[in-house]
Design a protein around this motif. Sequence first.
Motif, PDB file in Angstrom:
ATOM      1  N   UNK A 138    -114.798 -15.774 -20.516  1.00 10.76           N
ATOM      2  CA  UNK A 138    -113.589 -14.974 -20.347  1.00 10.76           C
ATOM      3  C   UNK A 138    -112.476 -15.742 -19.643  1.00 10.76           C
ATOM      4  N   UNK A 139    -112.811 -16.665 -18.758  1.00  6.50           N
ATOM      5  CA  UNK A 139    -111.774 -17.389 -18.015  1.00  6.50           C
ATOM      6  C   UNK A 139    -110.960 -18.330 -18.904  1.00  6.50           C
ATOM      7  N   UNK A 140    -111.474 -18.652 -20.094  1.00 10.18           N
ATOM      8  CA  UNK A 140    -110.708 -19.463 -21.045  1.00 10.18           C
ATOM      9  C   UNK A 140    -110.081 -18.609 -22.144  1.00 10.18           C
ATOM     10  N   UNK A 141    -110.230 -17.279 -22.028  1.00  8.50           N
ATOM     11  CA  UNK A 141    -109.576 -16.372 -22.967  1.00  8.50           C
ATOM     12  C   UNK A 141    -110.340 -16.117 -24.248  1.00  8.50           C
ATOM     13  N   UNK A 142    -111.635 -16.444 -24.279  1.00  5.24           N
ATOM     14  CA  UNK A 142    -112.432 -16.197 -25.486  1.00  5.24           C
ATOM     15  C   UNK A 142    -112.466 -14.713 -25.835  1.00  5.24           C
ATOM     16  N   UNK A 143    -112.573 -14.428 -27.136  1.00  5.51           N
ATOM     17  CA  UNK A 143    -112.800 -13.049 -27.581  1.00  5.51           C
ATOM     18  C   UNK A 143    -113.879 -13.034 -28.649  1.00  5.51           C
ATOM     19  N   UNK A 144    -114.635 -11.940 -28.677  1.00  4.34           N
ATOM     20  CA  UNK A 144    -115.662 -11.720 -29.697  1.00  4.34           C
ATOM     21  C   UNK A 144    -115.465 -10.327 -30.277  1.00  4.34           C
ATOM     22  N   UNK A 145    -115.359 -10.244 -31.603  1.00  2.97           N
ATOM     23  CA  UNK A 145    -115.213  -8.967 -32.292  1.00  2.97           C
ATOM     24  C   UNK A 145    -116.417  -8.779 -33.199  1.00  2.97           C
ATOM     25  N   UNK A 146    -117.137  -7.680 -33.020  1.00  3.24           N
ATOM     26  CA  UNK A 146    -118.373  -7.448 -33.774  1.00  3.24           C
ATOM     27  C   UNK A 146    -118.291  -6.123 -34.516  1.00  3.24           C
ATOM     28  N   UNK A 147    -118.803  -6.112 -35.754  1.00  2.00           N
ATOM     29  CA  UNK A 147    -118.863  -4.877 -36.540  1.00  2.00           C
ATOM     30  C   UNK A 147    -119.953  -4.997 -37.582  1.00  2.00           C
ATOM     31  N   UNK A 160    -118.396 -27.611 -21.488  1.00  2.00           N
ATOM     32  CA  UNK A 160    -117.872 -28.807 -22.146  1.00  2.00           C
ATOM     33  C   UNK A 160    -116.759 -29.435 -21.305  1.00  2.00           C
ATOM     34  N   UNK A 161    -116.614 -30.748 -21.390  1.00  2.00           N
ATOM     35  CA  UNK A 161    -115.589 -31.445 -20.603  1.00  2.00           C
ATOM     36  C   UNK A 161    -114.181 -31.086 -21.059  1.00  2.00           C
ATOM     37  N   UNK A 162    -114.019 -30.719 -22.335  1.00  2.00           N
ATOM     38  CA  UNK A 162    -112.756 -30.181 -22.844  1.00  2.00           C
ATOM     39  C   UNK A 162    -113.002 -28.754 -23.284  1.00  2.00           C
ATOM     40  N   UNK A 163    -112.234 -27.829 -22.746  1.00  2.00           N
ATOM     41  CA  UNK A 163    -112.444 -26.423 -23.058  1.00  2.00           C
ATOM     42  C   UNK A 163    -111.253 -25.850 -23.829  1.00  2.00           C
ATOM     43  N   UNK A 164    -111.526 -24.775 -24.564  1.00  2.00           N
ATOM     44  CA  UNK A 164    -110.539 -24.121 -25.406  1.00  2.00           C
ATOM     45  C   UNK A 164    -110.659 -22.608 -25.268  1.00  2.00           C
ATOM     46  N   UNK A 165    -109.617 -21.926 -25.725  1.00  2.00           N
ATOM     47  CA  UNK A 165    -109.740 -20.508 -26.011  1.00  2.00           C
ATOM     48  C   UNK A 165    -110.398 -20.414 -27.385  1.00  2.00           C
ATOM     49  N   UNK A 166    -111.519 -19.706 -27.482  1.00  2.00           N
ATOM     50  CA  UNK A 166    -112.259 -19.620 -28.730  1.00  2.00           C
ATOM     51  C   UNK A 166    -112.371 -18.159 -29.185  1.00  2.00           C
ATOM     52  N   UNK A 167    -112.381 -17.994 -30.493  1.00  2.00           N
ATOM     53  CA  UNK A 167    -112.495 -16.663 -31.082  1.00  2.00           C
ATOM     54  C   UNK A 167    -113.683 -16.636 -32.030  1.00  2.00           C
ATOM     55  N   UNK A 168    -114.489 -15.593 -31.926  1.00  2.00           N
ATOM     56  CA  UNK A 168    -115.596 -15.422 -32.872  1.00  2.00           C
ATOM     57  C   UNK A 168    -115.540 -14.009 -33.438  1.00  2.00           C
ATOM     58  N   UNK A 172    -116.019  -4.371 -23.555  1.00  2.00           N
ATOM     59  CA  UNK A 172    -115.015  -4.117 -22.515  1.00  2.00           C
ATOM     60  C   UNK A 172    -113.622  -3.929 -23.099  1.00  2.00           C
ATOM     61  N   UNK A 173    -113.486  -4.019 -24.416  1.00  6.85           N
ATOM     62  CA  UNK A 173    -112.210  -3.792 -25.064  1.00  6.85           C
ATOM     63  C   UNK A 173    -111.242  -4.951 -24.979  1.00  6.85           C
ATOM     64  N   UNK A 174    -111.540  -5.952 -24.173  1.00 11.09           N
ATOM     65  CA  UNK A 174    -110.646  -7.093 -24.004  1.00 11.09           C
ATOM     66  C   UNK A 174    -111.258  -8.378 -24.518  1.00 11.09           C
ATOM     67  N   UNK A 175    -112.461  -8.676 -24.087  1.00 14.39           N
ATOM     68  CA  UNK A 175    -113.149  -9.899 -24.486  1.00 14.39           C
ATOM     69  C   UNK A 175    -114.272  -9.609 -25.479  1.00 14.39           C
ATOM     70  N   UNK A 176    -115.115  -8.649 -25.154  1.00 15.49           N
ATOM     71  CA  UNK A 176    -116.183  -8.201 -26.050  1.00 15.49           C
ATOM     72  C   UNK A 176    -115.703  -6.949 -26.773  1.00 15.49           C
TER      73      UNK A 176
END
Length: 264
Positions: free
Chosen positions: A206-215, A179-187, A250-254
């Motif tokens: 990962x370069x924009x700081x996204x994180x994904x937490x799954x359970x 996207x032309x405008x990027x964000x740090x996103x959390x899911x 990876x404990x940081x992003x995924x």
Amino acid sequence: MTVFKNLRKRWRAGIVAVAAVGLGLSAVVYTQGASAATWPSATGTVKLTASKAVSGTLDGGLKRYVGSGALGGDSQEEGQDPLFVLADGAVLKNVIIGSPAADGVHCKGSCTIQNVWWENVGEDAATFKGGSSAKYTVTGGGAKSASDKVFQHNGGGTLTISSFDVSDFGKLYRSCGNCSTQYKRTVIVKNVTVAAPGKTLVGINTNFGDTATLSGITITGDSKKKISICDRFTGNKTGAEPTKTGSGPDGTFCKYTTANITYK
């Protein structure tokens, strides 16, 4: 027994009729690798010729909404209009989105999507476009026949997907990679039932700081574990194809462990 017209031939599952549930609706259960969810029967059909704006709460009463006229697309073609446009803070609930589904649902800000069922995903099921503090919630419902993405996260903020059912899909969630405008996103993905075939549950940058937490993820029909749980990318703002850099926890992003994923 209701049989949905958009079931694909490769779903070899037997179909077992079940008694009415919840609001007294008849339903079907798909087994042996198809969706395990109990899908509601539509109480009527509404045809939309233009995007329907929603502010406040729209309770669809489990009517089936389909596109017609200019909204008649069910392909993966980019740039289609959505069936629903949710204003900041809007709630869309108890809706069945049939085919043609066009570009599904757009959330302009924070939104709640509750007990919404996509019978045959068009371009995307839902796209989230709010700012960096937006909070989006998808709870209950399900989606199937998504040849590409189910949930597309173009804006910022946090998306929580819970108690959802997905089957026959490309990606359940993708943080926009170009996207032309990027964000740090959390899911956050929890208590979700997944049925093969499928490619990827979550894709993040990962370069924009996204994180994904799954359970609480349950996957059926994928004995060879071909469905990737969490893919990592280097995103960009240029429109170029993002570069995949890895997969898995990876404990940081995924953020998940093998204990969070159950195969049946």
